[in-house]
Design an enzyme around this catalytic site. Structure first.
Site, PDB file in Angstrom:
ATOM      1  N   GLY A 127       0.810  -1.215   0.000  1.00 38.27           N
ATOM      2  CA  GLY A 127       0.000   0.000   0.000  1.00 38.27           C
ATOM      3  C   GLY A 127       0.845   1.266   0.000  1.00 38.27           C
TER       4      GLY A 127
ATOM      5  N   ASN B 149      -8.369   3.882   8.457  1.00 37.18           N
ATOM      6  CA  ASN B 149      -7.842   2.720   9.159  1.00 37.18           C
ATOM      7  C   ASN B 149      -8.059   2.737  10.665  1.00 37.18           C
ATOM      8  OD1 ASN B 149      -5.946   4.859   8.363  1.00 37.18           O
ATOM      9  ND2 ASN B 149      -4.529   3.872   9.761  1.00 37.18           N
TER      10      ASN B 149
ATOM     11  N   GLN C   3      -7.738  -0.171   3.125  1.00 32.02           N
ATOM     12  CA  GLN C   3      -8.626  -0.740   4.154  1.00 32.02           C
ATOM     13  C   GLN C   3     -10.000  -1.091   3.605  1.00 32.02           C
ATOM     14  OE1 GLN C   3      -8.003  -1.762   7.152  1.00 32.02           O
ATOM     15  NE2 GLN C   3      -5.995  -0.866   7.540  1.00 32.02           N
TER      16      GLN C   3
ATOM     17  N   SER D 170      -3.463  -3.374  -0.819  1.00 25.89           N
ATOM     18  CA  SER D 170      -2.358  -4.077  -0.171  1.00 25.89           C
ATOM     19  C   SER D 170      -2.801  -5.486   0.204  1.00 25.89           C
ATOM     20  CB  SER D 170      -1.958  -3.296   1.090  1.00 25.89           C
ATOM     21  OG  SER D 170      -0.985  -4.004   1.810  1.00 25.89           O
TER      22      SER D 170
ATOM     23  N   HIS E 185      -1.667  -7.697   2.535  1.00 28.94           N
ATOM     24  CA  HIS E 185      -1.688  -8.249   3.902  1.00 28.94           C
ATOM     25  C   HIS E 185      -2.894  -7.811   4.727  1.00 28.94           C
ATOM     26  CE1 HIS E 185       0.028  -4.876   6.492  1.00 28.94           C
ATOM     27  NE2 HIS E 185       0.275  -4.401   5.285  1.00 28.94           N
TER      28      HIS E 185
ATOM     29  N   CYS F 210       1.401   1.570  12.095  1.00 26.94           N
ATOM     30  CA  CYS F 210       2.529   2.221  11.440  1.00 26.94           C
ATOM     31  C   CYS F 210       3.201   3.220  12.348  1.00 26.94           C
ATOM     32  CB  CYS F 210       2.041   2.935  10.195  1.00 26.94           C
ATOM     33  SG  CYS F 210       0.754   4.131  10.580  1.00 26.94           S
TER      34      CYS F 210
HETATM   35  C1  LIG Z   1      -5.217   3.120   4.899  1.00 31.25           C
HETATM   36  C2  LIG Z   1      -3.870   2.519   4.707  1.00 31.25           C
HETATM   37  N1  LIG Z   1      -3.117   2.917   3.663  1.00 31.25           N
HETATM   38  C3  LIG Z   1      -1.905   2.415   3.429  1.00 31.25           C
HETATM   39  C4  LIG Z   1      -1.361   1.458   4.261  1.00 31.25           C
HETATM   40  C5  LIG Z   1       0.017   0.944   3.971  1.00 31.25           C
HETATM   41  O1  LIG Z   1      -0.010  -0.355   3.433  1.00 31.25           O
HETATM   42  P1  LIG Z   1       1.291  -1.278   3.486  1.00 31.25           P
HETATM   43  O2  LIG Z   1       1.419  -1.745   4.918  1.00 31.25           O
HETATM   44  O3  LIG Z   1       0.976  -2.423   2.557  1.00 31.25           O
HETATM   45  O4  LIG Z   1       2.434  -0.474   3.033  1.00 31.25           O
HETATM   46  C6  LIG Z   1      -2.102   1.016   5.370  1.00 31.25           C
HETATM   47  C7  LIG Z   1      -1.526   0.022   6.303  1.00 31.25           C
HETATM   48  O5  LIG Z   1      -1.722   0.079   7.487  1.00 31.25           O
HETATM   49  C8  LIG Z   1      -3.389   1.551   5.586  1.00 31.25           C
HETATM   50  O6  LIG Z   1      -4.148   1.165   6.614  1.00 31.25           O
END
Ligand SMILES: Cc1ncc(COP(=O)(O)O)c(C=O)c1O
Length: 342
Positions: A69, A149, A179, A199, A201, A326
């Site tokens: 993502g 998220n 999400q 994404s 995962h 994150c």
């Molecule tokens: C809304 C959102 N965007 C982007 C990402 C990033 O995705 P990735 O972990 O595959 O880099 C996340 C991951 O937590 C997310 O929740």
């Protein structure tokens, strides 16, 4: 263990693991190789591309694989910026984007771009009137997340797409769908979306792989130089095991989507009811249980710090989070998302 942190990441489906092991051990060819063993690998990649395209209701020629993502979001925003070469200077996003979008805009702002961060209401929704008043001839790109998220608000992507294109047909519309994908149905064509990030995962696929939908005709510059894979948009030998794992996860989601959504809503409703009925002074943050995304529930408990509660629950084998994974270890810089909800 009771794992309640599926917005952070999910357990891969057994079928995903089986597919990946098969590819790693038996079908490990390079999709660019010209002999049959390579062509077989290319077929696996194509199959995964078709699964994603079907879910987004578009064609497989418009799907590009990435490392997840974060890369999809960077590729979308920076790719548009670089292709435009500084001609248009206005960009619009929301105040509750994931850091993989927010940090890009903050950096662009420092480089002199005029970035508008649309505020959201208590339930996490942007104001469509404010969006309409902000889009003008100078607007290069609007980037709005589909599902938040942390609080699970689902933006009205279709209406947002309509408004943008009505005000300026050449303004690009990017959606961070990480999400939402699999849990909130979307048709990229019906919603006037030019770029949509996903994404693996988050949908019981592997980590480190994702995809970006890029509408045909979009002027996007590649961020990587190299062998020209993914039609030159994303050089580097394809992560065939990861891509196939993603494809398998999407295939399973597609077949069971409605059933999964109903199951998630029932679990969420049950959990919310039990918590609010049995514990005093709790509050559901963001949209109501019915209106929010089926898999996200954000609750405040009065009189206890989130982190203390998190570790107390961990002692009992229940895993939850207090914000986006994150950023939870970055104490000085909490997630932009949770910070900016008004
Ligand atoms: C809304 C959102 N965007 C982007 C990402 C990033 O995705 P990735 O972990 O595959 O880099 C996340 C991951 O937590 C997310 O929740």
């Amino acid at each position: 263990m009771i794992y309640l942190d599926n917005s952070a990441t999910t357990k891969p489906f057994p079928e995903v693991v089986q597919t990946m092991v098969r590819i790693l051990t038996e079908e490990y060819g390079n999709p660019s190789s010209l002999y049959q063993f390579g062509i077989q690998a290319e077929k696996q990649v194509k199959h995964a591309r078709e699964q994603i395209a079907r879910m987004l209701r578009t064609s497989q020629e418009e799907i590009y694989f990435t490392s997840g993502g974060t890369e999809s979001n960077n590729m979308a925003i920076m790719g548009i910026i670089q292709a435009d070469r500084g001609r248009k200077r206005k960009l619009i996003t929301s105040a509750i984007e994931h850091p993989s979008v927010m940090e890009v805009f903050l950096s662009l702002e420092q480089q002199g771009y005029d970035v508008v961060y649309l505020e959201v209401d208590r339930e996490g929704y942007i104001s469509l009137e404010q969006l309409e008043s902000e889009v003008n001839n100078e607007t290069l790109l609007v980037s709005i997340m589909h599902v938040n998220n942390e609080i699970g608000s689902i933006q009205n992507i279709k209406e947002i797409g309509n408004i943008i294109k009505k005000k300026n047909h050449s303004t690009y519309f990017h959606v961070d769908g990480v999400q939402a994908f699999g849990k909130v149905p979307v048709s990229v064509k019906d919603s006037n979306i030019d770029l949509y990030s996903i994404s693996a995962h988050k949908i019981h696929g592997p980590k480190g792989v994702g995809a970006l939908y890029v509408k045909k005709g979009t002027r996007l510059q590649s961020l990587f130089l190299g062998g020209g894979q993914e039609k030159g948009y994303r050089s580097g030998t394809e992560n065939v095991p990861g891509i196939s794992g993603l494809g398998k996860a999407v295939e399973i989601y597609y077949e069971h989507q409605q059933e999964y959504i109903e199951h998630l809503i029932a679990l969420k409703r049950d959990l919310a009811e039990r918590i609010t009925e049995n514990i005093e002074q709790t509050a559901i943050n963001g949209p109501s249980v019915e209106d929010g995304a089926p898999h996200i529930l954000n609750i405040s408990f009065a009189g206890i710090r989130g982190e203390v509660l998190l570790h107390a629950l961990e002692q009992k084998g229940v895993l939850v989070s207090t914000g986006s994974a994150c950023s939870s270890r970055k104490k000085d810089q909490p997630c932009t998302g949770s910070n900016r909800v008004t």
